[in-house]
Design an enzyme around this catalytic site. Sequence first.
Site, PDB file in Angstrom:
ATOM      1  N   ASP A  13       0.866  -1.177   0.000  1.00  0.00           N
ATOM      2  CA  ASP A  13       0.000   0.000   0.000  1.00  0.00           C
ATOM      3  C   ASP A  13       0.909   1.236   0.000  1.00  0.00           C
ATOM      4  O   ASP A  13       1.398   1.661  -1.047  1.00  0.00           O
ATOM      5  CB  ASP A  13      -0.896  -0.121   1.237  1.00  0.00           C
ATOM      6  N   ARG A  58     -10.968 -13.645   6.191  1.00  0.00           N
ATOM      7  CA  ARG A  58      -9.743 -14.161   5.560  1.00  0.00           C
ATOM      8  C   ARG A  58     -10.042 -15.426   4.763  1.00  0.00           C
ATOM      9  O   ARG A  58      -9.304 -15.790   3.848  1.00  0.00           O
ATOM     10  CB  ARG A  58      -8.688 -14.500   6.627  1.00  0.00           C
TER      11      ARG A  58
HETATM   12  P1  XMP Z   1       1.836  -0.462   3.753  1.00  0.00           P
HETATM   13  O1  XMP Z   1       1.011   0.812   3.742  1.00  0.00           O
HETATM   14  O2  XMP Z   1       2.875  -0.445   4.840  1.00  0.00           O
HETATM   15  O3  XMP Z   1       0.762  -1.528   4.175  1.00  0.00           O
HETATM   16  O4  XMP Z   1       2.367  -0.808   2.402  1.00  0.00           O
HETATM   17  C1  XMP Z   1       0.991  -2.826   4.074  1.00  0.00           C
HETATM   18  C2  XMP Z   1       0.112  -3.579   5.032  1.00  0.00           C
HETATM   19  O5  XMP Z   1      -1.107  -2.889   5.366  1.00  0.00           O
HETATM   20  C3  XMP Z   1      -2.195  -3.764   5.296  1.00  0.00           C
HETATM   21  N1  XMP Z   1      -3.125  -3.327   4.241  1.00  0.00           N
HETATM   22  C4  XMP Z   1      -4.267  -3.910   3.939  1.00  0.00           C
HETATM   23  N2  XMP Z   1      -4.839  -5.012   4.454  1.00  0.00           N
HETATM   24  N3  XMP Z   1      -6.646  -4.735   2.956  1.00  0.00           N
HETATM   25  C5  XMP Z   1      -6.036  -5.421   3.961  1.00  0.00           C
HETATM   26  O6  XMP Z   1      -6.586  -6.434   4.411  1.00  0.00           O
HETATM   27  C6  XMP Z   1      -6.132  -3.628   2.384  1.00  0.00           C
HETATM   28  O7  XMP Z   1      -6.733  -3.032   1.486  1.00  0.00           O
HETATM   29  C7  XMP Z   1      -4.870  -3.193   2.908  1.00  0.00           C
HETATM   30  N4  XMP Z   1      -4.061  -2.151   2.598  1.00  0.00           N
HETATM   31  C8  XMP Z   1      -2.994  -2.268   3.424  1.00  0.00           C
HETATM   32  C9  XMP Z   1      -1.604  -5.115   4.978  1.00  0.00           C
HETATM   33  O8  XMP Z   1      -1.386  -5.799   6.192  1.00  0.00           O
HETATM   34  C10 XMP Z   1      -0.288  -4.845   4.330  1.00  0.00           C
HETATM   35  O9  XMP Z   1       0.678  -5.860   4.517  1.00  0.00           O
END
Ligand code: XMP
Length: 181
Positions: free
Chosen positions: A106, A168
């Site tokens: 993300d 999940r």
């Molecule tokens: P970053 O922002 O550090 O985020 O790249 C990575 C982690 O954030 C969680 N994440 C999500 N989990 N649906 C989810 O279930 C989403 O849309 C989502 N966006 C971010 C996830 O744990 C990922 O490893």
Amino acid sequence: MRAMFTAGNGPVQIPAETLANRVKELGAQIAQDYQGKTPHLICVLNGAFIFMADLVRAIPLPLTLDFISISSYGNAYRTSGEVELLKDLRLPIHGRDVIVVEDIVDTGLTLSYLLDYLEARKPASVRVAALLSKPSRRQVEVPIHYLGFEIEDAYVYGYGLDRAQFDRNLPFITSLHPEEE
Ligand code: XMP
Ligand code: MG
């Protein structure tokens, strides 16, 4: 009682068959790239556990694997960028050809932290396999060598990813409508 296997109303919907086909393609690509090597796959818990299970079965090579758990602080749906190690690796990675298996990239903050952590342990190489990426949300550039799907900015869940710890077990990826987040 919650109804099982109910899709959300959001813009991102990836059916089980589409996931299966793409994961097989990624496995074949990894098998080709790592021919003659013994890759070491590291699953980032919890979200990547189903992707990992399907991916390793699509890689017809001798391989080893391990699990790590990191948590990015924030509310249920958005990361804050602060990362905590919850469960460390069991196996050494020095000299190994590591492939990090992530559910979704993300902002990139979690993966960036993890890559620094792994590089400090001197593996021979590190690559990243991510099922999903939201490029519009990126805050730090991170390399993704094997990517399943690029998606728009919606909160996605299913196929290992959670919605407040539930869902999940959905066999597909679905998403919340922006107003539900
Ligand atoms: P970053 O922002 O550090 O985020 O790249 C990575 C982690 O954030 C969680 N994440 C999500 N989990 N649906 C989810 O279930 C989403 O849309 C989502 N966006 C971010 C996830 O744990 C990922 O490893
Ligand atoms: Mg995750």
